[in-house]
Design an enzyme around this catalytic site. Structure first.
Site, PDB file in Angstrom:
ATOM      1  N   LYS A  98       6.056  -1.456 -11.783  1.00  0.00           N
ATOM      2  CA  LYS A  98       7.055  -0.390 -11.843  1.00  0.00           C
ATOM      3  C   LYS A  98       7.575  -0.327 -13.284  1.00  0.00           C
ATOM      4  O   LYS A  98       8.163  -1.281 -13.784  1.00  0.00           O
ATOM      5  CB  LYS A  98       8.203  -0.662 -10.877  1.00  0.00           C
ATOM      6  CG  LYS A  98       7.860  -0.388  -9.425  1.00  0.00           C
ATOM      7  CD  LYS A  98       9.077  -0.608  -8.537  1.00  0.00           C
ATOM      8  CE  LYS A  98       8.776  -0.146  -7.108  1.00  0.00           C
ATOM      9  NZ  LYS A  98       7.638  -0.878  -6.500  1.00  0.00           N
ATOM     10  N   ASP A 132       2.977   1.801 -10.491  1.00  0.00           N
ATOM     11  CA  ASP A 132       3.660   2.388  -9.337  1.00  0.00           C
ATOM     12  C   ASP A 132       4.367   3.666  -9.787  1.00  0.00           C
ATOM     13  O   ASP A 132       4.784   3.780 -10.939  1.00  0.00           O
ATOM     14  CB  ASP A 132       4.692   1.420  -8.759  1.00  0.00           C
ATOM     15  CG  ASP A 132       4.067   0.340  -7.891  1.00  0.00           C
ATOM     16  OD1 ASP A 132       2.957   0.563  -7.384  1.00  0.00           O
ATOM     17  OD2 ASP A 132       4.693  -0.723  -7.732  1.00  0.00           O
ATOM     18  N   GLN A 161       2.405  10.428  -5.406  1.00  0.00           N
ATOM     19  CA  GLN A 161       3.078  10.594  -4.119  1.00  0.00           C
ATOM     20  C   GLN A 161       2.841  12.012  -3.592  1.00  0.00           C
ATOM     21  O   GLN A 161       3.269  12.987  -4.200  1.00  0.00           O
ATOM     22  CB  GLN A 161       4.572  10.324  -4.287  1.00  0.00           C
ATOM     23  CG  GLN A 161       4.827   8.912  -4.820  1.00  0.00           C
ATOM     24  CD  GLN A 161       6.286   8.647  -5.129  1.00  0.00           C
ATOM     25  OE1 GLN A 161       6.938   7.891  -4.421  1.00  0.00           O
ATOM     26  NE2 GLN A 161       6.800   9.257  -6.170  1.00  0.00           N
ATOM     27  N   ARG A 182      -3.973   5.802  -6.871  1.00  0.00           N
ATOM     28  CA  ARG A 182      -3.509   5.360  -5.544  1.00  0.00           C
ATOM     29  C   ARG A 182      -2.709   6.500  -4.930  1.00  0.00           C
ATOM     30  O   ARG A 182      -1.640   6.858  -5.420  1.00  0.00           O
ATOM     31  CB  ARG A 182      -2.632   4.115  -5.676  1.00  0.00           C
ATOM     32  CG  ARG A 182      -2.000   3.672  -4.346  1.00  0.00           C
ATOM     33  CD  ARG A 182      -0.883   2.674  -4.561  1.00  0.00           C
ATOM     34  NE  ARG A 182      -1.380   1.454  -5.144  1.00  0.00           N
ATOM     35  CZ  ARG A 182      -0.675   0.671  -5.948  1.00  0.00           C
ATOM     36  NH1 ARG A 182       0.567   1.005  -6.283  1.00  0.00           N
ATOM     37  NH2 ARG A 182      -1.190  -0.435  -6.454  1.00  0.00           N
ATOM     38  N   ARG A 287      10.692  -0.373   3.383  1.00  0.00           N
ATOM     39  CA  ARG A 287       9.702  -0.586   4.438  1.00  0.00           C
ATOM     40  C   ARG A 287      10.320  -0.306   5.806  1.00  0.00           C
ATOM     41  O   ARG A 287       9.668   0.251   6.678  1.00  0.00           O
ATOM     42  CB  ARG A 287       9.172  -2.025   4.404  1.00  0.00           C
ATOM     43  CG  ARG A 287       8.452  -2.437   3.151  1.00  0.00           C
ATOM     44  CD  ARG A 287       7.163  -1.702   2.854  1.00  0.00           C
ATOM     45  NE  ARG A 287       7.328  -0.376   2.311  1.00  0.00           N
ATOM     46  CZ  ARG A 287       7.630  -0.089   1.049  1.00  0.00           C
ATOM     47  NH1 ARG A 287       7.856  -1.059   0.190  1.00  0.00           N
ATOM     48  NH2 ARG A 287       7.726   1.152   0.636  1.00  0.00           N
TER      49      ARG A 287
END
Length: 305
Positions: A98, A132, A161, A182, A287
């Site tokens: 990050k 990230d 994202q 990713r 999460r």
């Protein structure tokens, strides 16, 4: 509604102190976080790789506004990569970084300097680095830093994202450049002015971005636990003539481990996102916010069941 409350709690200093101090919390967190020490991360990496999985390791921390803390995070990654080097894992090992944890909010040049140090250590260990992605205000800066890093470290990847309106265009540009991407749905609470809000719209956007990545020149890293999206990934890979070595799946540490092992057993590359470190609170709360089943697990654990 619950998800929104948990996302808000992930940024609350008061809630952070309360949750972190609760005696049973750390026991539950061990399901999602490998541990607090570099030795814990190394042990988890070795165990997962012995089981036929690949890894990407995240030293937990974000949003630092202190130059020394940013430098300390960079040193922590170098130490981690030095610890992984004797395992000789090659591309099965990666670290996730990050940029806000290495000074992005203070000075983009500082963050780039620290990211270069981490990439150099990764090269020495035969590993790779993926940046990230954080909230929408950091996207342009993150992509600028990515392109600087790829000039000397072309294997450096980035997370995109799907819930952001801009992401399909970002995927198109990165795929044309041959980048490792990713693809994730998104883990931050974003306003309706920049991001899709409903699960259906986010899923549709994910598929549109995935279609672009599969048809492009880069390497798609499909971060999902959703069986439907996994099936769509297989279909798109087949249509685009990609073999199982031309893309990979990524899943979170401690979530759907049976599915991770099944996909790896079928010949897919499955990379497990392994977080470690003392600053686990924000990661843990996100999460819980993302998946109601995780909240139920947390409550059962607190009840001793």
């Amino acid at each position: 509604m619950l998800g929104q409350l948990l996302f808000a709690a992930s940024r609350s200093a008061i809630v952070r102190r309360s949750v972190s101090a609760f005696p049973l919390t750390r026991k539950v967190v061990r399901r999602f976080v490998a541990g607090e020490r570099v030795e814990d991360a190394r042990d988890a990496v070795e165990r997962l790789c012995d089981a036929g999985l690949a890894v990407t390791v995240d030293h937990l921390g974000e949003q630092t506004l202190d130059a020394e803390a940013a430098a300390a995070t960079a040193r922590a990654y170098v130490t981690l990569l030095d610890a992984l080097r004797p395992l000789d894992l090659g591309p099965r090992a990666e670290v996730s970084v990050k940029l806000s944890a290495v000074g992005q909010a203070l000075d983009e040049t500082m963050a780039l300097k620290h990211a270069r140090e981490i990439c150099a250590a990764a090269d020495a260990a035969g590993a790779t680095v993926t940046l990230d992605m954080e909230d929408h205000t950091t996207v342009d800066s993150t992509l600028r830093i990515l392109r600087e890093l790829r000039a000397d470290h072309p294997s450096t990847g980035v997370a995109i994202q799907s819930y952001l309106f801009r992401s399909e265009d970002d995927c198109r540009a990165l795929a044309a450049e041959g980048a490792r991407v990713r693809l994730v749905k998104g883990a931050y609470k974003e306003p309706a002015s920049v991001a899709h809000q409903s699960k259906t719209d986010v899923d549709k956007a994910f598929v549109r971005c995935l279609r672009v990545l599969m048809a492009g020149k880069g390497y798609p890293m499909v971060a999902t636990h959703d069986d439907r999206l996994i099936s769509i990934t297989e279909l798109l890979a087949d249509r685009c003539g990609r073999s199982r070595g031309d893309y990979e799946y990524q899943m979170l540490y401690g979530i759907r481990t049976d599915r991770q092992e099944a996909l790896a057993g079928a010949g897919h590359t499955v990379r497990v996102y392994v977080p470690y470190g003392g600053d686990w609170y924000g990661y843990f709360m996100r999460r819980l916010a993302e998946r109601p089943a995780n909240v139920a697990f947390f409550l059962r654990a607190l009840g001793g069941k």
